[in-house]
Design an enzyme around this catalytic site. Structure first.
Site, PDB file in Angstrom:
ATOM      1  N   HIS A   1      17.525   7.770   8.832  1.00  0.00           N
ATOM      2  CA  HIS A   1      16.370   7.666   9.734  1.00  0.00           C
ATOM      3  C   HIS A   1      15.596   6.361   9.514  1.00  0.00           C
ATOM      4  O   HIS A   1      15.657   5.752   8.444  1.00  0.00           O
ATOM      5  CB  HIS A   1      15.430   8.860   9.503  1.00  0.00           C
ATOM      6  CG  HIS A   1      14.878   8.895   8.110  1.00  0.00           C
ATOM      7  ND1 HIS A   1      13.781   8.151   7.721  1.00  0.00           N
ATOM      8  CD2 HIS A   1      15.290   9.563   7.013  1.00  0.00           C
ATOM      9  CE1 HIS A   1      13.541   8.363   6.447  1.00  0.00           C
ATOM     10  NE2 HIS A   1      14.440   9.210   5.983  1.00  0.00           N
TER      11      HIS A   1
ATOM     12  N   ARG B   1      12.127  13.244  11.389  1.00  0.00           N
ATOM     13  CA  ARG B   1      12.394  11.804  11.296  1.00  0.00           C
ATOM     14  C   ARG B   1      13.848  11.482  11.635  1.00  0.00           C
ATOM     15  O   ARG B   1      14.146  10.434  12.211  1.00  0.00           O
ATOM     16  CB  ARG B   1      11.977  11.248   9.922  1.00  0.00           C
ATOM     17  CG  ARG B   1      12.611  11.900   8.692  1.00  0.00           C
ATOM     18  CD  ARG B   1      11.828  11.454   7.448  1.00  0.00           C
ATOM     19  NE  ARG B   1      12.394  11.855   6.163  1.00  0.00           N
ATOM     20  CZ  ARG B   1      12.152  13.032   5.567  1.00  0.00           C
ATOM     21  NH1 ARG B   1      11.414  13.949   6.167  1.00  0.00           N
ATOM     22  NH2 ARG B   1      12.670  13.294   4.373  1.00  0.00           N
TER      23      ARG B   1
ATOM     24  N   GLU C   1      17.119  15.888   3.704  1.00  0.00           N
ATOM     25  CA  GLU C   1      16.948  15.109   2.478  1.00  0.00           C
ATOM     26  C   GLU C   1      17.005  16.063   1.281  1.00  0.00           C
ATOM     27  O   GLU C   1      16.722  17.274   1.427  1.00  0.00           O
ATOM     28  CB  GLU C   1      15.580  14.384   2.545  1.00  0.00           C
ATOM     29  CG  GLU C   1      15.248  13.489   1.355  1.00  0.00           C
ATOM     30  CD  GLU C   1      16.325  12.444   1.069  1.00  0.00           C
ATOM     31  OE1 GLU C   1      17.397  12.828   0.530  1.00  0.00           O
ATOM     32  OE2 GLU C   1      16.094  11.264   1.362  1.00  0.00           O
TER      33      GLU C   1
ATOM     34  N   HIS D   1      19.559  11.435   6.066  1.00  0.00           N
ATOM     35  CA  HIS D   1      18.609  10.931   5.065  1.00  0.00           C
ATOM     36  C   HIS D   1      19.316  10.168   3.946  1.00  0.00           C
ATOM     37  O   HIS D   1      20.525  10.327   3.747  1.00  0.00           O
ATOM     38  CB  HIS D   1      17.850  12.120   4.470  1.00  0.00           C
ATOM     39  CG  HIS D   1      17.166  12.911   5.543  1.00  0.00           C
ATOM     40  ND1 HIS D   1      15.850  12.730   5.881  1.00  0.00           N
ATOM     41  CD2 HIS D   1      17.650  13.856   6.397  1.00  0.00           C
ATOM     42  CE1 HIS D   1      15.539  13.528   6.888  1.00  0.00           C
ATOM     43  NE2 HIS D   1      16.614  14.227   7.212  1.00  0.00           N
TER      44      HIS D   1
HETATM   45  O1  LIG Z   1      12.612  11.627   0.068  1.00  0.00           O
HETATM   46  C1  LIG Z   1      12.251  10.456  -0.123  1.00  0.00           C
HETATM   47  O2  LIG Z   1      11.229  10.155  -0.757  1.00  0.00           O
HETATM   48  C2  LIG Z   1      13.081   9.333   0.437  1.00  0.00           C
HETATM   49  O3  LIG Z   1      13.440   9.617   1.724  1.00  0.00           O
HETATM   50  C3  LIG Z   1      14.290   9.062  -0.401  1.00  0.00           C
HETATM   51  O4  LIG Z   1      13.780   8.721  -1.593  1.00  0.00           O
HETATM   52  P1  LIG Z   1      14.582   8.092  -2.797  1.00  0.00           P
HETATM   53  O5  LIG Z   1      14.997   6.717  -2.405  1.00  0.00           O
HETATM   54  O6  LIG Z   1      13.558   8.091  -3.894  1.00  0.00           O
HETATM   55  O7  LIG Z   1      15.719   9.005  -3.122  1.00  0.00           O
END
Ligand SMILES: O=C(O)[C@H](O)COP(=O)(O)O
Length: 344
Positions: A99, A148, A202, A272
């Site tokens: 996203h 998102r 995610e 994600h």
């Molecule tokens: O969920 C989150 O904060 C981001 O979308 C991905 O985070 P990360 O790069 O810390 O895994």
């Protein structure tokens, strides 16, 4: 954030680059429609001679709300030569897009499964991603259950040259399914089913959700936070490790998405950072060590070709235009040629 030596960011990988230690595919050179061989040009001209109405005969089957199949006319040409060669090559495109920037990406907050929309920049990234894939066929769209990813898919599709309408399938209960029914076969033919799956969400970031990433690093130490964010099997407090996220995301991919690719459907997945990292780990056969250094930028579409049971990475657009960044296969070049014929 990752510090490993072979730090991979898809935003910076060119399609014909490869990193031997990572198992990335070799030999995916750039082939644009301008470079197609003579024999192929002849095939395109023979298709051009086909009658317009039969050329655009569509075949859409909404077998059930959860099992939908759409065949694009560009990919179901009436020419025997082409359908034969397609059968022989049996290939399908797979587009993965993380996203665009979300409001919590902008604030540097751990987001995980919190359902946060895109920023203005994220909207623009999604539109730009759409431009880059505007010549690549899409028959089915999968997104996570989070807004998102859904916004990204929808905004990207506003740019697609084929101009089919992405339609979100509602099969959460029988009434939702019945109330969203379409009663025109022709209208169904001009649509792309959008399937939402929580399994593509995610990773659940547990008690880090809503915390500022920098403040968390200041409080618990950079190394600890890096371990929570990038180790393979160490979960953040009460959250999912990448391994746990992979268990559901890859299981969903192999059970629901791979069979669609096997049957020749072209699929886009908008999801994600971590659900896509785990799917890429599966596609590129990365080890749990290698995936640690895999970073995905927001709003960058990655193209894979599924052929003979194998996934081949064909490009990740760092360049300004789609033609310069994706290594087209013969079928993709043909699809683009037909879009040009139709739209010019
Ligand atoms: O969920 C989150 O904060 C981001 O979308 C991905 O985070 P990360 O790069 O810390 O895994």
């Amino acid at each position: 954030m990752a510090t490993a030596a072979c730090h991979r960011t898809f935003a910076t990988i060119q399609p014909n680059q490869c990193c031997n230690s990572s198992g990335y595919q070799k030999g995916s050179g750039n082939i644009s429609v301008k470079l197609v061989p003579k024999a192929f040009k002849a095939e395109v001209s023979s298709l051009r001679r086909g009658s317009c109405s039969s050329r655009w005969k569509l075949n859409v089957i909404y077998a059930s709300s959860s099992q939908t199949s759409v065949a694009d006319p560009v990919l179901s040409p009436t020419s025997h030569t082409t359908s034969d060669s397609r059968k022989k090559s049996n290939e399908a495109a797979l587009i993965l897009i993380r996203h665009g920037e979300s409001l919590w990406n902008e604030k540097n907050l751990f987001t995980g499964c919190v359902d946060v929309p895109l920023t203005k920049k994220g909207v623009e990234e999604a539109i730009e991603a759409g431009r880059k894939i505007s010549n690549i066929p899409v028959d089915l769209i999968y997104t996570s259950a989070l807004i998102r990813a859904q916004m990204t898919a929808m905004l990207a599709m506003t740019q697609h040259r084929r101009k089919k309408v992405p339609i979100v399938l509602h099969d959460e209960n029988e009434q939702a399914r019945v109330w969203s029914e379409i009663f025109s076969e022709e209208t169904k033919k001009q649509s792309i089913p959008v399937i939402r799956a929580w399994q593509l969400n995610e990773r659940m970031y547990g008690e880090l959700q809503g915390l500022n990433k920098q403040e968390t690093a200041d409080r618990y130490g950079k190394e600890q936070v890096h371990e929570w964010r990038r180790s393979y099997d160490i979960p953040p407090p009460n959250g999912e490790s990448l391994e746990m996220c992979a268990e559901r995301a890859v299981a969903y991919f192999t059970k629901h998405i791979e069979p669609q690719l096997q049957s020749g459907k072209n699929v886009m997945i908008a999801a994600h950072g971590n659900s896509l990292r785990s799917i890429i780990m599966y596609l590129d056969k990365l080890t749990s060590q290698e995936v640690i250094s895999l970073e995905l930028s927001t709003g960058i579409p990655m193209l894979y070709i599924f052929k003979e049971g194998k996934f081949m990475r064909r490009g990740s657009p760092a360049g300004p235009s789609e033609a310069g960044v994706y290594a087209y296969t013969r079928n993709l070049a043909l699809y683009r040629q037909k879009l040009d014929d139709m739209l010019n």
